[in-house]
Design an enzyme around this catalytic site. Structure first.
Site: not given
Ligand code: MRU
Length: 344
Positions: A45-47, A88, A195, A236, A246-247
Site C-alpha cells: 500500500r502507499g501511492a 485501487r 499504518q 495519494d 491523502n489517508k
Molecule cells: O491506504 P494506504 O495505506 O495505501 O494509504 C496510504 C496513504 O494515504 C499514504 O499517506 C500516501 O499514499 C502517501 S505514501 C508515500
C-alpha cells in the site's frame, strides 16, 4: 532498509505489510492477478509503492501472454492493464505506472513480442530505482524546511514501505535526521489500518529517529499545547490546483495545523500529481468495507449489526497546504501556476 517490493527470478515478492511488525513475510506473486490481489488486500500500500507494483505486475502479465503476433499481444496486455488500473481508485500513481507501461507497448509495434516483454520488465525495474532516487531528492528539498529541535507530526505511513524505498514524508524526516538536525516525530496511529502505529513507528525506530505514537484524536490538543512544530504528510493524489487526497484524517490535521499556525507540508513525487483534474472534488475516494471499522483483528467490537462508514481517504483543500515538496523542488501557493511550471 527492508525492500518493499522486488523481483526474484520470474516472481515478484512484496513484503506483506499486513503482518508488520509482528512478522517480516514475503507475499509471492507468480502472475499479474496475484499483484492485483496484493494491492486490493493491502499487502502492499502507499501511492508510489502501488505504482511500482502495478508496473511489475504488468511485466509479469506480459511474460505470461503466449502469442507471437504484436496485435494479439497488445490486445491481451491492454486488457490486463485495464484490470490493473482498477485495483485501487485513489492513488494516481497506479494509473501513471500503467500508462507508462502501455506507452512502451504502443511504441514497439515493429518489435518481436519477446523483446517487448524484456523491455517491460526492465521498465518496471527502472520505475522502482527512479522512485528511490526521487524520494531522496524530495528528502533533500524538504529537509531545508525543517529546523533543528522540532517535533514533526506525520499521518499514516509515507515511508520506505509506501514507496520503492526511503519514503516521501519520511524521506523528508530521514534527510533532516541525516543532516544532523535534532528532531522528534509524533505519528498518528491512523485508524483503521494503523499504518502509523504499525509501519511508521517501525521504520523510524529502525533508523533510531525518536518517535511516539498518538491516537488520531490527540493531534489537535497537542498542537494547542505547542507540542507540535510542523506537519509533514504524503499524498495519494494532488489535483492541479493543489488540493490533496491523502489517508483519511489528513484533512482534520491540516485544519488544526492552520488554526494553530503550524506549517502543513505535503511531500510527493510528480507521479502523484494529476494535472488532468481541476480540483480535489474530482478525485475518486475509495470506500472500503465497514468491517474495517466495526471489527478489530477480525473480531466484532461494536454491537451486532452496527453500521459503519469507511472512506479510506479525504481531500485537504489547497488553502491549508503551506507547501508541496517534490523531486523538482518546493512549490508554494498559488499552486495552479506552480504546478504548471513543474511539468514544463
Ligand atoms: O491506504 P494506504 O495505506 O495505501 O494509504 C496510504 C496513504 O494515504 C499514504 O499517506 C500516501 O499514499 C502517501 S505514501 C508515500
Amino acid at each position: 532498509m527492508i525492500p518493499t517490493i522486488q523481483w526474484s527470478g520470474k516472481k515478484v515478492l512484496m513484503i506483506d505489510q499486513r503482518k508488520i511488525p509482528a512478522k517480516l513475510e514475503w507475499f509471492s506473486c507468480r502472475g499479474y492477478k496475484d499483484v492485483i490481489r496484493g494491492i486490493k488486500k493491502m499487502v502492499i500500500r502507499g501511492a508510489p509503492a502501488i505504482g511500482v507494483a502495478a508496473a511489475m505486475g504488468l511485466a509479469l502479465g506480459a511474460a505470461s501472454i503466449r502469442v507471437k503476433s504484436y496485435a494479439r499481444f497488445r490486445k491481451s496486455f491492454k486488457r490486463m492493464a485495464g484490470e490493473m488500473s482498477k485495483a485501487r481508485p485513489t492513488a494516481v500513481n497506479l494509473r501513471w505506472a500503467v500508462e507508462r507501461m502501455c506507452l512502451i507497448v504502443d511504441s514497439m509495434a515493429d518489435q518481436p513480442v519477446d523483446i517487448i516483454k524484456n523491455v517491460l520488465r526492465q521498465e518496471s525495474e527502472n520505475i522502482l530505482e527512479e522512485d528511490i532516487d526521487i524520494n531522496r531528492r524530495i528528502g533533500q528539498h524538504g529537509q531545508k524546511l525543517i529546523k533543528s529541535n522540532v517535533t514533526i507530526l506525520t499521518h499514516c505511513n509515507a515511508g520506505a514501505l509506501a514507496t520503492g524505498g526511503y519514503g516521501t514524508a519520511l524521506g523528508v524526516i530521514r534527510a533532516a535526521h541525516e543532516e544532523g538536525k535534532n528532531i522528534a516525530v509524533i505519528a498518528d496511529e491512523t485508524r483503521p489500518w494503523l499504518q502509523g502505529l504499525r509501519l511508521t513507528s517501525f521504520e523510524l525506530m529502525k533508523d533510531r529517529i525518536p518517535v511516539r505514537v498518538i491516537a488520531d484524536n490527540a493531534a489537535g490538543s497537542l498542537m494547542r499545547q505547542a507540542r507540535i512544530d510542523v506537519v509533514v504528510t504524503g499524498a495519494d493524489r494532488i489535483a492541479s490546483n493543489g488540493d490533496v487526497a491523502n489517508k483519511i484524517g489528513t484533512y482534520q490535521v491540516a485544519v488544526l495545523a492552520r488554526e494553530n499556525s503550524i506549517p502543513f507540508y505535503v511531500a510527493a513525487p510528480l507521479s502523484t500529481i494529476d494535472m488532468t483534474i481541476k480540483n480535489g472534488d474530482m478525485i475518486p475516494v475509495e470506500h472500503r468495507t465497514p468491517k474495517e471499522i466495526s471489527h478489530f483483528n477480525a473480531r466484532l467490537v461494536g454491537p451486532k449489526g452496527v453500521k459503519a462508514l469507511n472512506p479510506a481517504f479525504d481531500i485537504t483543500p489547497a488553502k491549508y497546504v503551506t507547501a508541496i515538496i517534490t523531486e523538482k523542488g518546493v512549490i508554494k501557493p498559488p499552486y495552479v501556476s506552480g504546478m504548471k511550471k513543474l511539468f514544463k
